[in-house]
Design a protein around this motif. Structure first.
Motif, short mmCIF file in Angstrom:
data_model
loop_
_atom_site.label_atom_id
_atom_site.label_comp_id
_atom_site.label_asym_id
_atom_site.label_seq_id
_atom_site.Cartn_x
_atom_site.Cartn_y
_atom_site.Cartn_z
N PHE A 76 -18.74 -6.38 -7.44
CA PHE A 76 -17.99 -5.35 -6.73
C PHE A 76 -16.51 -5.71 -6.67
CE2 PHE A 76 -16.47 -3.47 -2.67
CZ PHE A 76 -16.67 -2.14 -2.97
N ARG A 77 -16.21 -7.00 -6.44
CA ARG A 77 -14.83 -7.44 -6.35
C ARG A 77 -14.10 -7.24 -7.67
NH1 ARG A 77 -13.97 -13.57 -4.64
NH2 ARG A 77 -15.38 -13.77 -6.41
N GLN A 78 -14.77 -7.47 -8.78
CA GLN A 78 -14.15 -7.27 -10.08
C GLN A 78 -13.74 -5.82 -10.28
OE1 GLN A 78 -17.29 -8.74 -12.60
NE2 GLN A 78 -16.36 -10.79 -12.79
N ILE A 79 -14.61 -4.92 -9.85
CA ILE A 79 -14.30 -3.49 -9.99
C ILE A 79 -13.09 -3.13 -9.14
CG2 ILE A 79 -15.17 -1.15 -9.63
CD1 ILE A 79 -18.00 -2.30 -10.08
N GLN A 80 -13.04 -3.63 -7.90
CA GLN A 80 -11.90 -3.38 -7.03
C GLN A 80 -10.60 -3.88 -7.67
OE1 GLN A 80 -13.50 -5.38 -3.44
NE2 GLN A 80 -13.08 -3.44 -2.37
#
Length: 301
Positions: free
Chosen positions: A3-7
């Motif tokens: 999820f952090r990568q997408i953000q």
């Protein structure tokens, strides 16, 4: 994929600059670079063309961004839905509105709603008619208060809340200013102050004039109701605007006159997406609006 990568990816793509994205995310620039590198390694493609810390999306990066933005909307809506099922009276409503409803219609409804549900929050978006319709379709906002209510739109559905009169606003020194009402044909030779092309209120005025066999001569244009009222106040032309925008006071040196022939009106209503269920807090407000304006309409009659 995390999820952090997408953000991080979405933030870098929007800003086209790694350091600026890091500042916005309140993390180190190296952390952003590392997560983007890991994401590209996992996917097996380059998402960005790099020029120092400036970046631009590759063609496949643009495709990936569109999908990730949609995925984030799904995740955000899921989080909101869980929170609102736990307590619908503390949720958030994202609603759009045009300038003609900014001063009275929407504030009045929100104020009455918050008397009953004081902890509900609102995110307000003012915009042009067709932009608001598009925002509802895309899910950028939950609903929009619009006039007239759109017809034959496949991805949205609307409920009419009330019928609104369109009135003439004239400079005080206009030859017709002393009349109790006017016929629209009496303004055939006047200069008009209208919204620019593409605005729905302009279309309403132009269509009403065309029904009587004339094209309004537009001398000045304004992109919001206050600008239009100001131009009429300065004596630069006449206009037709929703009566409710004049409910608190008339601009200086102007008169408001009902139009007796033809009667010019527009429907006003609330528009929601047709392809998804409203979240609990949204449902509360949607139902409240229908009840609130039904009571007002009955009272006015």
């Amino acid at each position: 994929m995390e999820f952090r990568q997408i953000q991080y990816f979405i933030e870098v793509a929007n800003r086209e600059h790694v350091t600026e994205a890091a500042h916005a995310l309140h993390v180190a620039q190296s952390a952003v670079s590392r997560q983007i590198f890991n994401l590209e390694s996992e996917l097996g493609v380059n998402l960005f063309i790099r020029d120092g810390r400036n970046v631009k999306l590759t063609p496949i990066g643009k495709v990936f961004l569109d999908h990730m933005k949609e995925a984030m909307k799904v995740i955000e809506n899921a989080q909101r839905e869980v929170q609102e099922f736990l307590d619908p009276e503390k949720g958030t409503i994202r609603i759009g509105f045009p300038s003609s409803m900014a001063n009275y219609t929407l504030p009045t409804a929100i104020s009455a709603f918050r008397d009953r549900y004081p902890e509900v929050k609102f995110k307000l978006s003012q915009g042009a008619y067709f932009n608001l319709v598009d925002a509802v379709v895309k899910g950028d906002i939950d609903m929009a208060l619009l006039g007239p209510v759109p017809k034959n739109e496949k991805k949205i559905k609307g409920d009419i809340l009330f019928l609104e009169k369109i009135v003439a606003l004239l400079p005080m020194n206009h030859p017709l200013a002393s009349q109790r009402s006017i016929e629209l044909s009496q303004l055939r030779n006047d200069s008009f102050v209208l919204f620019p092309n593409g605005f729905i209120l302009r279309d309403i005025v132009v269509e009403a004039c065309q029904q009587l066999g004339f094209q309004p001569k537009v001398s000045f244009e304004g992109e919001d109701i206050d600008a239009i009222k100001g131009l009429v106040s300065a004596g630069l032309g006449v206009t037709l605007i929703p009566e409710i925008t004049l409910i608190d006071s008339l601009p200086r040196s102007t008169v408001k006159l009902p139009i007796s022939d033809p009667e010019v009106t527009r429907t006003v209503g609330i528009v929601i997406p047709s392809d998804r269920e409203l979240l609990p807090t949204e449902k509360l407000f949607h139902e409240f609006l229908k009840d609130f304006f039904a009571v007002l309409s009955g009272f006015n009659k």
